[in-house]
Design an enzyme around this catalytic site. Structure first.
Site, PDB file in Angstrom:
ATOM      1  N   GLU A 146      42.841 -16.807 -52.238  1.00  0.00           N
ATOM      2  CA  GLU A 146      43.816 -17.334 -53.185  1.00  0.00           C
ATOM      3  C   GLU A 146      43.220 -17.332 -54.605  1.00  0.00           C
ATOM      4  O   GLU A 146      42.011 -17.145 -54.767  1.00  0.00           O
ATOM      5  CB  GLU A 146      44.200 -18.769 -52.776  1.00  0.00           C
ATOM      6  N   HIS A 160      46.994 -12.787 -54.416  1.00  0.00           N
ATOM      7  CA  HIS A 160      45.922 -12.892 -53.425  1.00  0.00           C
ATOM      8  C   HIS A 160      45.781 -11.597 -52.630  1.00  0.00           C
ATOM      9  O   HIS A 160      46.731 -10.822 -52.519  1.00  0.00           O
ATOM     10  CB  HIS A 160      46.106 -14.118 -52.514  1.00  0.00           C
ATOM     11  N   ASP A 165      42.148 -11.362 -41.714  1.00  0.00           N
ATOM     12  CA  ASP A 165      42.257 -12.818 -41.691  1.00  0.00           C
ATOM     13  C   ASP A 165      43.003 -13.320 -40.458  1.00  0.00           C
ATOM     14  O   ASP A 165      43.634 -12.534 -39.737  1.00  0.00           O
ATOM     15  CB  ASP A 165      42.919 -13.332 -42.983  1.00  0.00           C
ATOM     16  N   ASN A 180      51.187 -14.198 -55.494  1.00  0.00           N
ATOM     17  CA  ASN A 180      50.293 -14.871 -56.458  1.00  0.00           C
ATOM     18  C   ASN A 180      49.019 -14.058 -56.721  1.00  0.00           C
ATOM     19  O   ASN A 180      48.081 -14.562 -57.328  1.00  0.00           O
ATOM     20  CB  ASN A 180      49.932 -16.280 -55.960  1.00  0.00           C
TER      21      ASN A 180
END
Ligand code: PGA
Length: 245
Positions: A142, A137, A67, A135
């Site tokens: 996400e 991810h 990314d 979280n």
């Protein structure tokens, strides 16, 4: 999923390095999927030391990163292109022309995503390194990202912006958007090596290994991968080991 509980961050990094070096030794033309963030820094330091001391050859290795922040040029110090160059590539005999990452400043985001998807098709990754967000991810996928997703532009979750703010002088400087490989791209790698350290990752690691396979926890898709290894330090594995005590 194969789960290895490492003593600490150094042990996690050393064990991950053994797996990466083995992949390159077995296949000098290996395609490595690489990740950024704090988690793989120790792995990359170990790979550089191994290259310097033992001469593992990266001259024919190719890489594809997960990314990149949207809007950051590859020379920007917080860009992931810059991170990779300074934390790994400069320490190896890798040809920078063989390294790949999304172009954060592409004028046409859709065309950039299509280019990257085509590149990933041409370069099937032999092994994909991953970290995990608090979280759940993976890359910048996400919660509630479709499992069938390919490279796309995401609006970062508030929790991710907060987690990543430590790298910037002010939270206002953290980009709000990023390019990321999708979950389908990640799952296409032949082998996955996911790393996690610290108690703040324990809940996410639990979801990765033992939780329901659900788009609410993107990492849980890895339970469906045929060759996935998790190396977690004792803090990150604490909710897994508590269960078995
Ligand atoms: P970190 O990030 O390695 O900086 O904790 C992991 C991630 O968000 O995937």
């Amino acid at each position: 999923m194969k789960v290895i509980v490492a003593k600490d961050y150094e042990d996690m990094s050393a064990r991950a390095c053994e797996i990466m070096v083995k992949s390159v030794k077995e296949n000098p033309r290996a395609v490595l999927g690489l990740a950024t963030g704090s988690t793989p820094l120790g792995l990359y330091r170990n790979m550089i030391r191994d290259h310097q001391e033992k001469g593992t050859d990266y001259s024919r290795v190719k890489t594809a990163n997960l990314d990149e922040y949207a809007g950051l040029d590859k020379e920007h110090e917080q860009s992931y292109a810059y991170f990779m160059k300074h934390n790994l590539f400069d320490g190896l005999n890798i040809d920078l022309a063989n390294t790949n990452i999304e172009n954060g400043t592409a004028a046409d985001a859709a065309a950039e995503c299509a280019r990257y998807n085509a590149l990933l098709e041409e370069l099937p990754r032999d092994i994909q390194v991953l970290g995990i967000g608090s979280n759940g991810h993976i890359a910048f996928n996400e919660p509630n990202t479709p499992f069938g997703s390919e490279t796309h532009v995401v609006d970062l979750a508030e929790s991710t912006i907060r987690d990543n703010a430590r790298m910037f002088s002010d939270i206002a400087e953290v980009p709000r958007r990023a390019f990321t490989m999708g979950l389908k791209n990640i799952m296409n790698a032949k082998k996955i090596l996911i790393l996690a350290n610290g108690a703040n990752k324990a809940q996410a690691v639990y979801g990765l290994v033992k939780g329901e396979v659900t788009e609410r926890v993107p990492a849980s898709v890895l339970q469906l991968h045929p060759d996935c290894t998790l190396i977690a330090d004792e803090g990150a594995a604490s909710l897994l080991t508590e269960q078995t005590k």
